[in-house]
Enzyme design. Structure first.
Site, PDB file in Angstrom:
ATOM      1  N   ARG A 136       0.812  -1.218   0.000  1.00  0.00           N
ATOM      2  CA  ARG A 136       0.000   0.000   0.000  1.00  0.00           C
ATOM      3  C   ARG A 136       0.846   1.269   0.000  1.00  0.00           C
ATOM      4  O   ARG A 136       0.351   2.357  -0.267  1.00  0.00           O
ATOM      5  CB  ARG A 136      -0.942  -0.013   1.220  1.00  0.00           C
ATOM      6  CG  ARG A 136      -2.053  -1.039   1.095  1.00  0.00           C
ATOM      7  CD  ARG A 136      -2.750  -1.325   2.418  1.00  0.00           C
ATOM      8  NE  ARG A 136      -2.024  -2.295   3.237  1.00  0.00           N
ATOM      9  CZ  ARG A 136      -2.421  -2.751   4.418  1.00  0.00           C
ATOM     10  NH1 ARG A 136      -3.540  -2.291   4.948  1.00  0.00           N
ATOM     11  NH2 ARG A 136      -1.705  -3.632   5.090  1.00  0.00           N
ATOM     12  N   GLY A 169      -7.304  -5.382  12.290  1.00  0.00           N
ATOM     13  CA  GLY A 169      -8.057  -6.537  12.750  1.00  0.00           C
ATOM     14  C   GLY A 169      -8.974  -6.105  13.887  1.00  0.00           C
ATOM     15  O   GLY A 169      -8.613  -5.254  14.695  1.00  0.00           O
ATOM     16  N   GLU A 195      -9.749 -10.331  10.719  1.00  0.00           N
ATOM     17  CA  GLU A 195      -9.116  -9.328   9.860  1.00  0.00           C
ATOM     18  C   GLU A 195     -10.175  -8.561   9.088  1.00  0.00           C
ATOM     19  O   GLU A 195     -11.231  -9.100   8.743  1.00  0.00           O
ATOM     20  CB  GLU A 195      -8.140 -10.010   8.884  1.00  0.00           C
ATOM     21  CG  GLU A 195      -6.916 -10.573   9.547  1.00  0.00           C
ATOM     22  CD  GLU A 195      -6.163  -9.510  10.326  1.00  0.00           C
ATOM     23  OE1 GLU A 195      -5.726  -8.517   9.730  1.00  0.00           O
ATOM     24  OE2 GLU A 195      -6.047  -9.664  11.558  1.00  0.00           O
ATOM     25  N   ASN A 251      -7.091  -4.690  16.973  1.00  0.00           N
ATOM     26  CA  ASN A 251      -5.862  -5.384  17.359  1.00  0.00           C
ATOM     27  C   ASN A 251      -4.685  -4.489  16.974  1.00  0.00           C
ATOM     28  O   ASN A 251      -4.500  -4.165  15.806  1.00  0.00           O
ATOM     29  CB  ASN A 251      -5.798  -6.712  16.592  1.00  0.00           C
ATOM     30  CG  ASN A 251      -4.417  -7.342  16.645  1.00  0.00           C
ATOM     31  OD1 ASN A 251      -3.708  -7.212  17.645  1.00  0.00           O
ATOM     32  ND2 ASN A 251      -4.039  -8.029  15.569  1.00  0.00           N
ATOM     33  N   ARG A 304      28.326  23.473   3.570  1.00  0.00           N
ATOM     34  CA  ARG A 304      28.433  22.074   3.157  1.00  0.00           C
ATOM     35  C   ARG A 304      29.400  21.332   4.076  1.00  0.00           C
ATOM     36  O   ARG A 304      30.043  21.941   4.933  1.00  0.00           O
ATOM     37  CB  ARG A 304      28.826  22.032   1.684  1.00  0.00           C
ATOM     38  CG  ARG A 304      27.703  22.579   0.785  1.00  0.00           C
ATOM     39  CD  ARG A 304      28.183  22.895  -0.603  1.00  0.00           C
ATOM     40  NE  ARG A 304      28.900  21.784  -1.192  1.00  0.00           N
ATOM     41  CZ  ARG A 304      29.783  21.898  -2.187  1.00  0.00           C
ATOM     42  NH1 ARG A 304      30.047  23.094  -2.696  1.00  0.00           N
ATOM     43  NH2 ARG A 304      30.383  20.844  -2.664  1.00  0.00           N
ATOM     44  N   LYS A 320      32.571  24.995   2.063  1.00  0.00           N
ATOM     45  CA  LYS A 320      32.730  23.537   2.007  1.00  0.00           C
ATOM     46  C   LYS A 320      34.142  23.197   2.419  1.00  0.00           C
ATOM     47  O   LYS A 320      35.076  23.840   1.955  1.00  0.00           O
ATOM     48  CB  LYS A 320      32.472  23.041   0.580  1.00  0.00           C
ATOM     49  CG  LYS A 320      32.601  21.561   0.428  1.00  0.00           C
ATOM     50  CD  LYS A 320      33.143  21.141  -0.940  1.00  0.00           C
ATOM     51  CE  LYS A 320      34.617  21.406  -1.062  1.00  0.00           C
ATOM     52  NZ  LYS A 320      35.228  20.838  -2.279  1.00  0.00           N
ATOM     53  N   TYR A 349      32.289  32.309  -1.979  1.00  0.00           N
ATOM     54  CA  TYR A 349      32.434  30.853  -1.947  1.00  0.00           C
ATOM     55  C   TYR A 349      33.778  30.539  -1.323  1.00  0.00           C
ATOM     56  O   TYR A 349      34.825  31.002  -1.812  1.00  0.00           O
ATOM     57  CB  TYR A 349      32.369  30.245  -3.359  1.00  0.00           C
ATOM     58  CG  TYR A 349      32.713  28.772  -3.328  1.00  0.00           C
ATOM     59  CD1 TYR A 349      31.925  27.888  -2.589  1.00  0.00           C
ATOM     60  CD2 TYR A 349      33.841  28.270  -3.966  1.00  0.00           C
ATOM     61  CE1 TYR A 349      32.253  26.547  -2.502  1.00  0.00           C
ATOM     62  CE2 TYR A 349      34.175  26.927  -3.886  1.00  0.00           C
ATOM     63  CZ  TYR A 349      33.369  26.071  -3.152  1.00  0.00           C
ATOM     64  OH  TYR A 349      33.698  24.744  -3.054  1.00  0.00           O
TER      65      TYR A 349
HETATM   66  C1  UD1 Z   1      -1.801  -6.643  11.070  1.00  0.00           C
HETATM   67  C2  UD1 Z   1      -2.754  -7.591  11.794  1.00  0.00           C
HETATM   68  C3  UD1 Z   1      -4.013  -6.807  12.166  1.00  0.00           C
HETATM   69  C4  UD1 Z   1      -3.621  -5.611  13.038  1.00  0.00           C
HETATM   70  C5  UD1 Z   1      -2.566  -4.752  12.357  1.00  0.00           C
HETATM   71  C6  UD1 Z   1      -2.045  -3.748  13.356  1.00  0.00           C
HETATM   72  C7  UD1 Z   1      -2.361  -9.825  10.887  1.00  0.00           C
HETATM   73  C8  UD1 Z   1      -2.856 -10.872   9.986  1.00  0.00           C
HETATM   74  N1  UD1 Z   1      -3.087  -8.704  10.940  1.00  0.00           N
HETATM   75  O1  UD1 Z   1      -2.461  -6.238   9.880  1.00  0.00           O
HETATM   76  O2  UD1 Z   1      -4.899  -7.634  12.887  1.00  0.00           O
HETATM   77  O3  UD1 Z   1      -4.767  -4.838  13.322  1.00  0.00           O
HETATM   78  O4  UD1 Z   1      -1.454  -5.562  11.932  1.00  0.00           O
HETATM   79  O5  UD1 Z   1      -1.138  -2.844  12.767  1.00  0.00           O
HETATM   80  O6  UD1 Z   1      -1.359 -10.025  11.551  1.00  0.00           O
HETATM   81  N2  UD1 Z   1       4.953  -9.116   7.875  1.00  0.00           N
HETATM   82  C9  UD1 Z   1       5.901 -10.109   7.856  1.00  0.00           C
HETATM   83  N3  UD1 Z   1       5.681 -11.208   7.077  1.00  0.00           N
HETATM   84  C10 UD1 Z   1       4.557 -11.357   6.322  1.00  0.00           C
HETATM   85  C11 UD1 Z   1       3.581 -10.336   6.369  1.00  0.00           C
HETATM   86  C12 UD1 Z   1       3.799  -9.236   7.171  1.00  0.00           C
HETATM   87  O7  UD1 Z   1       6.930 -10.007   8.513  1.00  0.00           O
HETATM   88  O8  UD1 Z   1       4.447 -12.381   5.639  1.00  0.00           O
HETATM   89  C13 UD1 Z   1       5.201  -7.924   8.698  1.00  0.00           C
HETATM   90  C14 UD1 Z   1       5.096  -6.623   7.917  1.00  0.00           C
HETATM   91  O9  UD1 Z   1       6.366  -6.261   7.397  1.00  0.00           O
HETATM   92  C15 UD1 Z   1       4.590  -5.648   8.963  1.00  0.00           C
HETATM   93  C16 UD1 Z   1       3.823  -6.521   9.946  1.00  0.00           C
HETATM   94  O10 UD1 Z   1       4.216  -7.856   9.690  1.00  0.00           O
HETATM   95  O11 UD1 Z   1       5.672  -5.020   9.644  1.00  0.00           O
HETATM   96  C17 UD1 Z   1       2.310  -6.388   9.776  1.00  0.00           C
HETATM   97  O12 UD1 Z   1       1.971  -6.696   8.435  1.00  0.00           O
HETATM   98  P1  UD1 Z   1       0.884  -5.866   7.639  1.00  0.00           P
HETATM   99  O13 UD1 Z   1       0.761  -6.452   6.299  1.00  0.00           O
HETATM  100  O14 UD1 Z   1       1.140  -4.432   7.771  1.00  0.00           O
HETATM  101  O15 UD1 Z   1      -0.426  -6.264   8.496  1.00  0.00           O
HETATM  102  P2  UD1 Z   1      -1.740  -5.431   8.684  1.00  0.00           P
HETATM  103  O16 UD1 Z   1      -2.579  -5.587   7.483  1.00  0.00           O
HETATM  104  O17 UD1 Z   1      -1.428  -4.060   9.120  1.00  0.00           O
HETATM  105 CA    CA Z   2       0.369  -2.835   9.234  1.00  0.00          CA
END
Ligand code: UD1
Ligand code: CA
Length: 475
Positions: free
Chosen positions: A18, A145, A160, A175, A338, A356, A371
């Site tokens: 996004r 979530g 979610e 969440n 600089r 600089k 300068y």
């Molecule tokens: C997630 C939660 C949601 C919560 C929100 C809070 C889940 C399924 N959903 O949604 O309930 O309200 O955070 O901010 O957990 N990431 C990984 N590996 C992956 C996918 C994501 O490490 O495969 C990491 C991302 O880099 C990020 C974090 O996990 O830092 C959260 O992922 P993101 O896709 O932003 O989840 P949300 O849709 O925000």
């Molecule tokens: Ca997030």
């Protein structure tokens, strides 16, 4: 507070679709640090036994951006199975002997401070729950979530946004994406988490529901300051979270004795330090590891990156990077400093001056339109208006040395390498190509020739010719 028996898992493997960015989401900076850097800085304050960062999208870039500043963090590679559940699973598998509490944080939620997380952990430990979620009640829950409570008010499960029914989507308790689990709980339940959902991902958020179904207690800690839960998923949230962080930093320095005239247009990075009785005027950016000493006045309209400003210095309408401005010196307006500019105590860099790699000694002045690059300027020097160092011959850079108490005339050009001995002077328009001995006057003079009557003869009918004619009649 927390001590040991704690592992922290920071989720940073997602792409951040996004954001629509070439840069991985967690590396987008606010307050002079990547989003995930703030999370790791906070994690560092919690004295954990393990800090693991789960990476996958652009993993080399993410690791390179963090490894130096966070040497204690261990990077764990997530495989091709997507989702926050899988991310936590690979991290927990990498510490098979650990059986304490696991604090899960998101690399895109930079505002949760160590105080909030410490209390969260204490609360989890006090209730003895199998898992504790951080939740918040918000005006607009879009994207988060939702926390589904059962009839007795306990946490039943998380749904979610993309999987929520209309009724569930209307719930405003969200969440926050920060959790504490007992390690053993994650080892037991993560293998049961599937990918049968709208996003085809292993959701960490399925674990509370599984726990609950098995009769375990899931606790929720509802935070009152909802801003600590704000996550960054798009650029609008990036700006919002950046502003909130800045408000927090500005307020911190205000309470330390700094006058900030306009907090809304003052931006201070997390690594900057300001002494009491510093005054910051509007539209000023104090960036990087900038350090400002007591009594200095900065701004308006000034950007300082990794600079050092001495006591009672005044810096107005200036752009400076990696510069040292010593005590009681003045800079600006409209000055461009600089890297490796060092201005001595009580020195001056004035209007429309660029510097600089220049050392400018105590009490020396470069007041107008100059300068000064690759130069060593002694003490008590005055470089006349529009004095220029010609430091570059298209191939190499050369140094100009100007010893103590030299005064140059307006429009002097110092063709480096060149040295002006102590106390020397140059005439207006001098082009100095050879060293000038101490105390000498250096001039580059072509005799001046006045051609009488030239304007009336060659520019007849112009305003200038008319003015000249009138002036002669009046004589
Ligand atoms: C997630 C939660 C949601 C919560 C929100 C809070 C889940 C399924 N959903 O949604 O309930 O309200 O955070 O901010 O957990 N990431 C990984 N590996 C992956 C996918 C994501 O490490 O495969 C990491 C991302 O880099 C990020 C974090 O996990 O830092 C959260 O992922 P993101 O896709 O932003 O989840 P949300 O849709 O925000
Ligand atoms: Ca997030």
């Amino acid at each position: 507070m927390t001590g040991n028996n704690l592992a922290i898992i920071v989720l940073a493997a997602g792409q951040g679709t996004r954001m629509k960015s070439r840069l991985p989401k967690v590396l987008h900076p606010i307050g002079g640090r990547p989003l995930v850097g703030h999370v790791l800085t906070t994690a560092g304050r919690l004295a954990a036994d393990h800090v693991e960062v789960v990476v996958r999208h652009e993993r080399d870039q993410v690791v390179a951006a963090l490894a130096k500043d966070y040497p204690d963090a261990v990077f764990i590679d997530q495989d091709e199975v997507p989702g926050t559940g899988r991310a936590v699973q690979v991290a927990i598998d990498a510490i098979p002997d650990f059986d304490g509490d696991v604090l899960v944080l998101s690399g895109d939620c930079p505002l949760a401070d160590a105080g909030t997380l410490g209390s969260f952990l204490d609360e989890h430990r006090a209730t003895g729950a199998a898992a504790t979620l951080m939740t918040a009640v918000v005006d607009d829950p879009t994207g988060y979530g939702r926390v589904i409570r059962d009839t007795d008010g306990g946490v039943d499960r998380i749904v979610e946004q993309k999987d929520a029914s209309a009724d569930e989507a209307a719930i405003t308790e969200i969440n926050a994406g920060m959790y504490v689990f007992r390690a053993e709980v994650l080892r037991r339940y993560l293998p049961q988490v599937g990918v049968d959902n709208a996003q085809g991902e292993m959701y960490l958020t399925d674990v509370p529901g599984l726990l609950r179904a098995a009769g375990d207690k899931v606790a929720a800690s509802v935070v009152s300051d909802v801003s600590v839960t704000y996550g960054v998923n798009d650029r609008a949230q990036l700006a919002l979270v950046g502003r909130l962080l800045n408000e927090r930093i500005v307020r911190h320095w205000q309470l330390e004795g700094v006058t900030v005239i306009d907090p809304a247009t003052t931006w201070i990075d997390d690594d900057a330090t300001l002494a009491p009785d510093v005054t910051i005027l509007p539209n000023t950016h104090i960036l990087g590891a900038t350090k400002i000493s007591e009594g200095a006045i900065i701004g308006p309209d000034t950007t300082l990156v990794d600079c050092e400003v001495g006591e009672d210095a005044i810096v107005r309408r200036t752009d400076a990077t990696l510069a040292v401005i010593s005590a009681e010196a003045t800079v600006g307006p409209f000055s461009f400093l600089r890297p490796n500019t060092v201005l001595g105590a009580k020195g001056k860099i004035g209007a429309y001056v660029e510097t600089k790699n220049a050392e400018i000694g105590e009490g020396s002045k470069v007041p107008h339109l100059s300068y000064v690059g690759d130069a060593t300027i002694g003490r008590g020097v005055n470089l006349g208006a529009s004095t220029i160092t010609a430091n570059y011959d298209d191939v190499n850079k050369h140094r100009a040395v100007v010893e103590d108490e030299v005064h140059t005339g307006s429009h002097t050009t110092l063709v480096a390498p060149v040295r002006l001995g102590a106390g020397a002077k140059t005439g207006a328009g001098a082009v100095v190509r050879k060293d000038v001995p101490a105390g000498a006057l250096s001039m580059t003079v072509a005799p001046q020739r006045n051609v009488e009557g030239w304007v009336e003869k060659n520019r007849a009918g112009t305003n200038a010719a008319d003015a000249a004619a009138r002036a002669r009649v009046a004589e």
